[in-house]
Motif scaffolding. Structure first.
Motif, PDB file in Angstrom:
ATOM      1  N   MET A 161      41.284  29.194  32.577  1.00 23.18           N
ATOM      2  CA  MET A 161      42.039  30.398  32.890  1.00 23.18           C
ATOM      3  C   MET A 161      42.418  30.355  34.369  1.00 23.18           C
ATOM      4  O   MET A 161      41.549  30.249  35.241  1.00 23.18           O
ATOM      5  CB  MET A 161      41.179  31.637  32.593  1.00 23.18           C
ATOM      6  N   GLY A 162      43.711  30.380  34.665  1.00 25.39           N
ATOM      7  CA  GLY A 162      44.171  30.412  36.049  1.00 25.39           C
ATOM      8  C   GLY A 162      43.962  31.785  36.651  1.00 25.39           C
ATOM      9  O   GLY A 162      44.111  32.811  35.983  1.00 25.39           O
ATOM     10  N   LEU A 163      43.619  31.825  37.942  1.00 22.67           N
ATOM     11  CA  LEU A 163      43.344  33.082  38.636  1.00 22.67           C
ATOM     12  C   LEU A 163      44.210  33.182  39.883  1.00 22.67           C
ATOM     13  O   LEU A 163      44.437  32.192  40.578  1.00 22.67           O
ATOM     14  CB  LEU A 163      41.870  33.169  39.044  1.00 22.67           C
ATOM     15  N   GLN A 164      44.647  34.385  40.176  1.00 22.03           N
ATOM     16  CA  GLN A 164      45.444  34.609  41.376  1.00 22.03           C
ATOM     17  C   GLN A 164      45.414  36.082  41.751  1.00 22.03           C
ATOM     18  O   GLN A 164      45.170  36.951  40.910  1.00 22.03           O
ATOM     19  CB  GLN A 164      46.893  34.195  41.141  1.00 22.03           C
ATOM     20  N   ARG A 165      45.668  36.344  43.018  1.00 16.74           N
ATOM     21  CA  ARG A 165      45.772  37.715  43.497  1.00 16.74           C
ATOM     22  C   ARG A 165      47.113  38.301  43.084  1.00 16.74           C
ATOM     23  O   ARG A 165      48.118  37.596  43.025  1.00 16.74           O
ATOM     24  CB  ARG A 165      45.649  37.739  45.021  1.00 16.74           C
ATOM     25  N   LYS A 166      47.119  39.563  42.788  1.00 11.65           N
ATOM     26  CA  LYS A 166      48.375  40.229  42.446  1.00 11.65           C
ATOM     27  C   LYS A 166      49.327  40.202  43.634  1.00 11.65           C
ATOM     28  O   LYS A 166      48.933  40.509  44.757  1.00 11.65           O
ATOM     29  CB  LYS A 166      48.102  41.673  42.023  1.00 11.65           C
ATOM     30  N   GLN A 167      50.568  39.832  43.369  1.00 13.10           N
ATOM     31  CA  GLN A 167      51.548  39.733  44.430  1.00 13.10           C
ATOM     32  C   GLN A 167      51.917  41.115  44.941  1.00 13.10           C
ATOM     33  O   GLN A 167      51.972  42.088  44.195  1.00 13.10           O
ATOM     34  CB  GLN A 167      52.813  39.029  43.927  1.00 13.10           C
ATOM     35  N   GLY A 168      52.175  41.185  46.218  1.00 16.52           N
ATOM     36  CA  GLY A 168      52.627  42.439  46.811  1.00 16.52           C
ATOM     37  C   GLY A 168      51.517  43.347  47.277  1.00 16.52           C
ATOM     38  O   GLY A 168      51.778  44.376  47.895  1.00 16.52           O
ATOM     39  N   VAL A 169      50.260  42.983  46.987  1.00 13.36           N
ATOM     40  CA  VAL A 169      49.135  43.802  47.435  1.00 13.36           C
ATOM     41  C   VAL A 169      48.722  43.339  48.822  1.00 13.36           C
ATOM     42  O   VAL A 169      48.521  42.136  49.038  1.00 13.36           O
ATOM     43  CB  VAL A 169      47.944  43.676  46.463  1.00 13.36           C
ATOM     44  N   PRO A 170      48.580  44.246  49.787  1.00 11.65           N
ATOM     45  CA  PRO A 170      48.166  43.830  51.134  1.00 11.65           C
ATOM     46  C   PRO A 170      46.833  43.092  51.087  1.00 11.65           C
ATOM     47  O   PRO A 170      45.896  43.504  50.423  1.00 11.65           O
ATOM     48  CB  PRO A 170      48.045  45.162  51.885  1.00 11.65           C
ATOM     49  N   VAL A 171      46.782  41.983  51.798  1.00  6.18           N
ATOM     50  CA  VAL A 171      45.562  41.172  51.837  1.00  6.18           C
ATOM     51  C   VAL A 171      44.747  41.585  53.045  1.00  6.18           C
ATOM     52  O   VAL A 171      45.211  41.503  54.182  1.00  6.18           O
ATOM     53  CB  VAL A 171      45.916  39.674  51.922  1.00  6.18           C
ATOM     54  N   ASN A 172      43.541  42.065  52.787  1.00  2.85           N
ATOM     55  CA  ASN A 172      42.670  42.505  53.854  1.00  2.85           C
ATOM     56  C   ASN A 172      41.661  41.406  54.193  1.00  2.85           C
ATOM     57  O   ASN A 172      41.157  40.720  53.312  1.00  2.85           O
ATOM     58  CB  ASN A 172      41.917  43.776  53.434  1.00  2.85           C
ATOM     59  N   GLU A 173      41.366  41.281  55.466  1.00  2.00           N
ATOM     60  CA  GLU A 173      40.456  40.245  55.917  1.00  2.00           C
ATOM     61  C   GLU A 173      39.086  40.442  55.276  1.00  2.00           C
ATOM     62  O   GLU A 173      38.540  41.550  55.275  1.00  2.00           O
ATOM     63  CB  GLU A 173      40.348  40.258  57.436  1.00  2.00           C
ATOM     64  N   GLY A 174      38.558  39.354  54.773  1.00  2.00           N
ATOM     65  CA  GLY A 174      37.225  39.428  54.187  1.00  2.00           C
ATOM     66  C   GLY A 174      37.182  40.026  52.809  1.00  2.00           C
ATOM     67  O   GLY A 174      36.104  40.292  52.283  1.00  2.00           O
ATOM     68  N   GLU A 175      38.341  40.258  52.184  1.00  3.21           N
ATOM     69  CA  GLU A 175      38.338  40.877  50.858  1.00  3.21           C
ATOM     70  C   GLU A 175      37.699  39.942  49.840  1.00  3.21           C
ATOM     71  O   GLU A 175      37.954  38.752  49.829  1.00  3.21           O
ATOM     72  CB  GLU A 175      39.765  41.211  50.443  1.00  3.21           C
ATOM     73  N   GLN A 176      36.893  40.505  48.984  1.00  7.49           N
ATOM     74  CA  GLN A 176      36.114  39.704  48.039  1.00  7.49           C
ATOM     75  C   GLN A 176      36.207  40.264  46.634  1.00  7.49           C
ATOM     76  O   GLN A 176      36.021  41.454  46.419  1.00  7.49           O
ATOM     77  CB  GLN A 176      34.647  39.695  48.480  1.00  7.49           C
ATOM     78  N   PHE A 177      36.524  39.408  45.677  1.00  5.88           N
ATOM     79  CA  PHE A 177      36.458  39.769  44.269  1.00  5.88           C
ATOM     80  C   PHE A 177      35.155  39.210  43.714  1.00  5.88           C
ATOM     81  O   PHE A 177      34.972  37.997  43.672  1.00  5.88           O
ATOM     82  CB  PHE A 177      37.644  39.195  43.485  1.00  5.88           C
ATOM     83  N   ASP A 178      34.283  40.069  43.314  1.00  5.74           N
ATOM     84  CA  ASP A 178      33.014  39.632  42.737  1.00  5.74           C
ATOM     85  C   ASP A 178      33.052  39.958  41.245  1.00  5.74           C
ATOM     86  O   ASP A 178      32.921  41.114  40.844  1.00  5.74           O
ATOM     87  CB  ASP A 178      31.856  40.356  43.412  1.00  5.74           C
TER      88      ASP A 178
END
Length: 756
Positions: free
Chosen positions: A433-450
């Protein structure tokens, strides 16, 4: 130009096919004839047609199977004590459906069949009992595998090497006539729900063939779209994409809208129409009928669950149902991007800038994403693996839904529709399964998906399999693109960096030339911080960017559906089950989509010009400037017609459309109040502040293989309604689960200083 494709004769009366007027009555041009011949040759060379010998063999097998069920029904009739006259009158009959009945099956394809029996022939005792015993004793029958507990009970086996899926329908009749017409609504009277579902395949298939203006053009176009969907990795109902019946319904609707078109034009218009389609407007071949038997039909006005369907494709036979309820927001996003890509290629073909090979280029799944989930399953023997594999495949869609739900759509999933086997490991296979961040969402430093707890919850639900046996294991891990195992590649050899110029890489190069390269380079290299065995290490992201994917974002949707239709954009992840993102690793191809120059100004197709004037072959040599103007006018007219269709005279879903607007307004109100499916900035700030106060998670690579059965408090079914609910229709706030998603904000500069 005649309109024989538009109408069918019924007692001398002309009948329109479809719920709206056609978009165009234009006939084929010389260009369409030539391109259709090219398409037919391409499909022939691709091996999509069986030879005469195999066709005859299939007919003989079906005839033999029909004889077997006739013997079976007389045997059980005699065993139940019926007199000899009733025994002789007892009958059963075999029907076909699916790709074989539609006439689009290929060599080696299975045959979907239905056994219709009388009321005294039970499903459990007689069909899965006596008939199963009879088949098991026949030397020509192999790999016999009954599945009585399936949603649609089925008996799977091979007959002389040909795969057969055999369903059973017990009618409320003492005798089954040879000329039985199962398309009649009365056939559904006084039958159980499993019989209704079993009959549905045949009834829908027959109705499709009645509702298309030209069966041969329909079949060629459907063969093309099935091949395209498989090449692009969007052919799989169980994975959340579309299966055979879904593609048949979509193609049939295009045939209704362009009744006199040849397959070349039908393929082009398929992509053009469904690129403009605003889901969840339903695709319908005919009006939805209430019926007289009180069976439940697809109706979002009455059935709340129907409102949650993202891509409704409604079956034309009573009881009308949504055939694509498995589609999730991630898979819908992927398919709409593929429709856009197909539309661009068809436009390029019209000006000789692409060919059929371009359209059917395989999707580079293992080259597109930077991060993947790998799901490994194993068992102790082949029979156990077949059962375990079938169960896990049926649940994989739940993993996609859980990740979407627990990350509020911020983390997007792309399930690969097939599995892969590691030849060095017996009774083992893997899913990816390929994974990626949703486009257009601001990327915050240190953001973590657990997502570790999300994965554990999924594994627990899988291990609740009622037929679980020791040795049935499942292991889920996170892998980077550079660490994808070699056994997924052809011949077990990892290919070098792609050198072949593909449509996507070519378009990406054009974007760089047009001036987008500077925006790409500004975010090309990002730092990824992750944990290995509890020790912090520093990694730099991959310097090279993929030039293998370039699809426009789907821009025709209402604002309320923006979450679903975003272009793919990768994320940074780490550890076997924990995704931690310090910053986005922006894929150059995806990043360029928003301003990608289209091909609409390159020129027009002769076939489009003739749609308005009806001439055939008169526009093969035209002034390019005039052709462009004519094509633009034609496209605009088709766009208006498509919009009208989605708002057109279909009373069955008009109330649904109005109700959707009310629900969207209600959602907007709820979002202002600070709750609902969509995360507003205030909600994110609140959750982020809570997450930053939490203790930093230590990510471990420890294996999480489940070797024992696990239980889950509460049934999985309790989770499904909320998981299926799209964010803009969710009536209640999604409950916070701890700690399914953590957002940590740390200074990238400080992190770099510490690591150095």
């Amino acid at each position: 130009m005649g309109s024989s494709g538009l109408i069918k004769s019924n007692n001398g009366q002309q009948q329109r096919l479809g719920i709206t007027e056609p978009i165009s009555l234009g006939g084929p041009t010389d260009y369409d004839v030539i391109k259709t011949r090219e398409l037919e040759k391409y499909l022939q060379d691709a091996g999509l047609y069986e030879n005469q010998e195999e066709a005859v063999s299939r007919e003989e097998i079906l005839g033999r199977l029909d004889q077997i069920v006739k013997i079976w029904v007389k045997t059980i009739s005699r065993a139940k004590g019926l007199n000899e006259q009733l025994v002789q009158e007892a009958n059963a009959k075999i029907f076909t459906f699916g790709s074989y009945r539609l006439g689009v099956h290929g060599p080696g394809a299975d045959i979907d069949t239905l056994c219709v029996g009388p009321r005294h022939a039970s499903r459990d005792e007689d069909f899965f009992g006596e008939l199963h015993r009879m088949l098991s004793e026949m030397p020509e029958v192999t790999e016999l595998h009954p599945v009585p507990d399936a949603h649609v009970p089925v008996m799977k086996f091979k007959f002389n090497g040909v795969s057969i899926d055999l369903l059973y329908a017990k009618l409320a009749l003492w005798g089954v006539p040879e000329d039985l017409d199962i398309s009649q609504e009365s056939i559904l009277q006084n039958v159980d729900e499993q019989t209704v579902r079993s009959l549905n395949g045949c009834r829908v298939t027959d109705q499709i063939l009645r509702l298309v203006p030209n069966i041969q053009n329909f079949r060629t176009t459907l063969r093309c779209m099935r091949l395209w969907a498989k090449c692009r990795g969007v052919y799989s109902n169980v994975a959340g994409f579309l299966g055979g019946i879904n593609w048949a319904l979509l193609v049939a609707r295009i045939c209704q809208l362009f009744p006199n078109a040849l397959p070349n034009m039908l393929v082009s218009r398929f992509f053009r129409v469904y690129t403009q389609w605003r889901w969840p407007n339903p695709v319908l071949l005919c009006a939805i009928e209430e019926g007289s038997l009180g069976l439940q039909i697809w109706d979002p006005r009455r059935n709340p669950k129907d409102r949650f369907h993202l891509m409704p494709i409604i079956t034309p036979a009573y009881p009308c149902m949504n055939s694509s309820y498995n589609v999730s927001s991630s898979t819908l996003r992927i398919m709409t991007e593929e429709f856009q890509r197909g539309n661009e290629i068809c436009e390029a073909m019209e000006v000789s800038k692409a060919d059929w090979d371009t359209l059917f280029e395989p999707y580079p799944f293992f080259e597109y994403y930077k991060n993947y989930l790998q799901i490994d399953i194993s068992a102790e023997n082949a029979d156990d693996l077949r059962k375990w594999k079938g169960w896990v495949e049926s649940r994989l869609r739940q993993l996609t839904l859980k990740i979407e739900r627990h990350t509020y759509g911020m983390l997007q999933c792309h399930p690969h529709p097939g599995d892969f086997s590691d030849k060095s490991k017996p009774f083992h296979c893997s899913y990816f399964m390929g994974l990626q961040r949703k486009q257009g969402v601001p990327v915050n430093e240190g953001e973590q998906f657990d997502i570790r707890l999300t994965v554990e919850e999924f594994k627990q639900s899988v291990n609740m399999y009622t037929l679980w046996k020791p040795g049935m294991l499942i292991h889920v891990s996170h892998v980077k693109r550079r660490n994808i195992p070699n056994f997924v590649f052809a011949g077990g050899i990892r290919p070098s960096r792609p050198t072949k110029v593909t449509w996507d890489s070519k378009r990406s190069s054009e974007l760089k030339i047009s001036g987008n390269a500077q925006a790409q380079n500004s975010e090309e290299v990002k730092a990824v911080v992750f944990e290995v065995d509890g020790e912090r290490k520093r990694k730099r992201a991959e310097d090279s960017m993929d030039n293998l994917r370039n699809c426009k974002s789907f821009a025709s949707f209402p604002p309320s559906m923006g979450e679903v239709h975003e272009v793919r954009n990768p994320i940074s992840t780490a550890s076997s089950c924990s995704m931690k993102c310090d910053d986005s690793e922006v894929n150059s191809i995806s990043e360029q989509n928003s301003e990608k120059p289209g091909l609409k100004s390159l020129g027009g197709s002769p076939s489009k010009d003739t749609e308005t004037n009806g001439s055939v072959g008169s526009k093969l040599q035209v002034n390019p400037i005039l052709a462009t103007a004519d094509t633009f006018s034609c496209k605009e007219a088709e766009k208006v017609a498509t919009e009208k269709i989605m708002l057109g005279p279909n009373e069955a879903h008009q109330a649904f459309l109005g109700e959707s607007e009310e629900l969207e307004d209600d959602l907007e109100y709820r979002n202002k109040k600070g709750f609902g499916g969509n995360m507003k900035k205030s909600n994110l700030e609140s959750s982020n502040s809570m997450a930053s106060a939490s203790e930093e998670t230590v990510i471990s690579n420890k294996e999480t293989t489940c070797s024992t059965r696990l239980t889950l408090n509460g049934g999985l079914d309790e989770l499904e309604p909320a998981e299926l609910a799209p964010p803009w229709l969710t009536a209640a706030p999604v409950p916070q689960r701890k700690p399914l998603i953590r957002l940590n904000f740390t200074s990238l500069g400080k992190a770099a200083d510490k690591s150095s």
